[in-house]
Design a protein around this motif. Sequence first.
Motif, mmCIF file in Angstrom:
data_model
loop_
_atom_site.group_PDB
_atom_site.id
_atom_site.type_symbol
_atom_site.label_atom_id
_atom_site.label_comp_id
_atom_site.label_asym_id
_atom_site.label_seq_id
_atom_site.Cartn_x
_atom_site.Cartn_y
_atom_site.Cartn_z
ATOM 1 N N ASN A 86 0.839 -1.192 0.000
ATOM 2 C CA ASN A 86 0.000 0.000 0.000
ATOM 3 C C ASN A 86 0.883 1.254 0.000
ATOM 4 N N PHE A 87 1.268 1.695 -1.206
ATOM 5 C CA PHE A 87 2.211 2.802 -1.320
ATOM 6 C C PHE A 87 1.630 4.121 -0.825
ATOM 7 N N SER A 88 0.315 4.272 -0.876
ATOM 8 C CA SER A 88 -0.299 5.562 -0.587
ATOM 9 C C SER A 88 -0.104 6.007 0.851
ATOM 10 N N ASP A 89 0.014 5.055 1.800
ATOM 11 C CA ASP A 89 0.164 5.446 3.200
ATOM 12 C C ASP A 89 1.440 4.906 3.829
ATOM 13 N N GLN A 90 2.391 4.503 2.996
ATOM 14 C CA GLN A 90 3.634 3.944 3.524
ATOM 15 C C GLN A 90 4.660 5.051 3.740
ATOM 16 N N LYS A 95 14.552 5.411 5.992
ATOM 17 C CA LYS A 95 15.872 5.718 5.445
ATOM 18 C C LYS A 95 16.861 4.571 5.603
ATOM 19 N N ASP A 96 16.701 3.777 6.650
ATOM 20 C CA ASP A 96 17.633 2.668 6.880
ATOM 21 C C ASP A 96 17.307 1.447 6.030
ATOM 22 N N ASP A 97 16.080 1.348 5.552
ATOM 23 C CA ASP A 97 15.666 0.211 4.715
ATOM 24 C C ASP A 97 14.587 0.683 3.742
ATOM 25 N N PRO A 98 14.966 1.513 2.764
ATOM 26 C CA PRO A 98 13.964 2.060 1.838
ATOM 27 C C PRO A 98 13.346 0.969 0.964
ATOM 28 N N ASN A 99 12.055 1.082 0.743
ATOM 29 C CA ASN A 99 11.335 0.177 -0.144
ATOM 30 C C ASN A 99 11.613 0.611 -1.582
ATOM 31 N N PRO A 100 12.315 -0.208 -2.377
ATOM 32 C CA PRO A 100 12.638 0.202 -3.753
ATOM 33 C C PRO A 100 11.407 0.439 -4.614
ATOM 34 N N TRP A 101 10.326 -0.313 -4.335
ATOM 35 C CA TRP A 101 9.104 -0.147 -5.128
ATOM 36 C C TRP A 101 8.385 1.145 -4.750
ATOM 37 N N LEU A 102 8.468 1.532 -3.483
ATOM 38 C CA LEU A 102 7.902 2.812 -3.068
ATOM 39 C C LEU A 102 8.669 3.956 -3.724
ATOM 40 N N ALA A 103 9.996 3.835 -3.775
ATOM 41 C CA ALA A 103 10.809 4.869 -4.419
ATOM 42 C C ALA A 103 10.420 5.030 -5.882
ATOM 43 N N LEU A 104 10.208 3.906 -6.578
ATOM 44 C CA LEU A 104 9.812 3.971 -7.989
ATOM 45 C C LEU A 104 8.402 4.529 -8.135
ATOM 46 N N TYR A 105 7.543 4.222 -7.185
ATOM 47 C CA TYR A 105 6.177 4.748 -7.223
ATOM 48 C C TYR A 105 6.173 6.273 -7.057
ATOM 49 N N LEU A 106 7.034 6.767 -6.175
ATOM 50 C CA LEU A 106 7.105 8.204 -5.931
ATOM 51 C C LEU A 106 7.828 8.947 -7.052
ATOM 52 N N ASP A 107 8.679 8.237 -7.779
ATOM 53 C CA ASP A 107 9.426 8.858 -8.874
ATOM 54 C C ASP A 107 8.493 9.213 -10.026
ATOM 55 N N ASN A 108 8.615 10.425 -10.537
ATOM 56 C CA ASN A 108 7.745 10.888 -11.620
ATOM 57 C C ASN A 108 8.495 11.135 -12.924
ATOM 58 N N SER A 109 9.647 10.481 -13.088
ATOM 59 C CA SER A 109 10.431 10.726 -14.300
ATOM 60 C C SER A 109 9.786 10.131 -15.543
ATOM 61 N N LEU A 110 9.008 9.060 -15.366
ATOM 62 C CA LEU A 110 8.334 8.439 -16.506
ATOM 63 C C LEU A 110 6.866 8.861 -16.540
ATOM 64 N N PRO A 111 6.351 9.217 -17.708
ATOM 65 C CA PRO A 111 4.944 9.640 -17.816
ATOM 66 C C PRO A 111 4.009 8.439 -17.831
ATOM 67 N N MET A 112 3.595 8.012 -16.656
ATOM 68 C CA MET A 112 2.783 6.797 -16.554
ATOM 69 C C MET A 112 1.549 7.061 -15.715
ATOM 70 N N HIS A 113 0.432 6.501 -16.135
ATOM 71 C CA HIS A 113 -0.829 6.626 -15.406
ATOM 72 C C HIS A 113 -0.640 6.113 -13.986
ATOM 73 N N LYS A 114 -1.085 6.895 -12.994
ATOM 74 C CA LYS A 114 -0.791 6.579 -11.591
ATOM 75 C C LYS A 114 -1.372 5.238 -11.156
ATOM 76 N N SER A 115 -2.601 4.946 -11.546
ATOM 77 C CA SER A 115 -3.219 3.679 -11.139
ATOM 78 C C SER A 115 -2.514 2.491 -11.778
ATOM 79 N N ALA A 116 -2.113 2.642 -13.041
ATOM 80 C CA ALA A 116 -1.397 1.570 -13.721
ATOM 81 C C ALA A 116 -0.027 1.355 -13.088
ATOM 82 N N LYS A 117 0.631 2.436 -12.743
ATOM 83 C CA LYS A 117 1.943 2.349 -12.103
ATOM 84 C C LYS A 117 1.835 1.639 -10.754
ATOM 85 N N ARG A 118 0.818 1.997 -9.975
ATOM 86 C CA ARG A 118 0.614 1.345 -8.680
ATOM 87 C C ARG A 118 0.347 -0.147 -8.867
#
Length: 293
Positions: free
Chosen positions: A6-10, A14-37
């Motif tokens: 559940n990326f929306s409330d995670q 800093k000591d153990d970052p979730n790589p998938w959360l980092a990619l979810y928060l990253d906006n470098s690629l133009p992707m539909h938010k629901s599809a990305k999630r």
Amino acid sequence: MTWHNNFSDQKIHKDDPNPWLALYLDNSLPMHKSAKRALLQGQNSGSRRLLLPIIRPFARLMIIVVQLLRMIIPSKWSSSKVLHYTIYWGLKHFVKKDANYLILRHFNIGTELLQFIADNTGITIESTIPLRPKKLEDLKDDTFLIHDLNVYNFIAELNQKLTDAGREFEAPEVINYDAITDDEFDIDPGKQGIMNIIDLQTAVEAYTPLYALLLSDHDFWRASNSLQLDETFAIYISKLMRDPLAVTLVSNRHPTVPFSTLQAGFRLMLHGLDAEILHGYLREQKQKAGNPS
């Protein structure tokens, strides 16, 4: 450690970052938010971590076995209907709702990308069939096979008509974005049942040998090589938009030098991502055109 989906409330740890959360928060690629999630939740699932490493080598071995059998099995021993029913049945009962959502989106996106190119070249394409599946049952109508045929037929007819008219690919004075849906598609991916545990990438790998078995060798080869045409469509879009960015966004390239069919499952995942990103890019450009300030 198992990271939450559940990326929306995670929170960011800093000591153990979730790589998938980092990619979810990253906006470098133009992707539909629901599809990305949906995509990243599948990548972060137990199914992908535990089942994919087992299924992938087995699936590739089965492709080899099937292709050896195809040397002696008549090509007429194939059935697109059985293939599509089997895919539908498996998606409905065993594949995650998020994955089914992405699959249904993909065909709608593909139809819109082709229509966008046709609209902005001013060429009427008669050899393709628009695919707008709204629910899993719609996939039984040879949807996957038609999708592959559409890609080749579109390229052939478009370029033949441009050649016959003595024209080249060129950008129109005003871009027509009518084909591009602004937000969400009207689709129903079905229920998330207790048995729907398989993520998208694992399902794709598992289904690839079935493709090889239930399609003729020629049809399977053609479907596999169609994945590398993402670069071709990105070039079309870049020329129409007068923007080279679209070409840099895709990963499936060099269709004249085909990869082995053993890599079809992985490249199919890239194909889905490429289509989402190209569609997201056009959606962003459409929004900017409507709000030039």
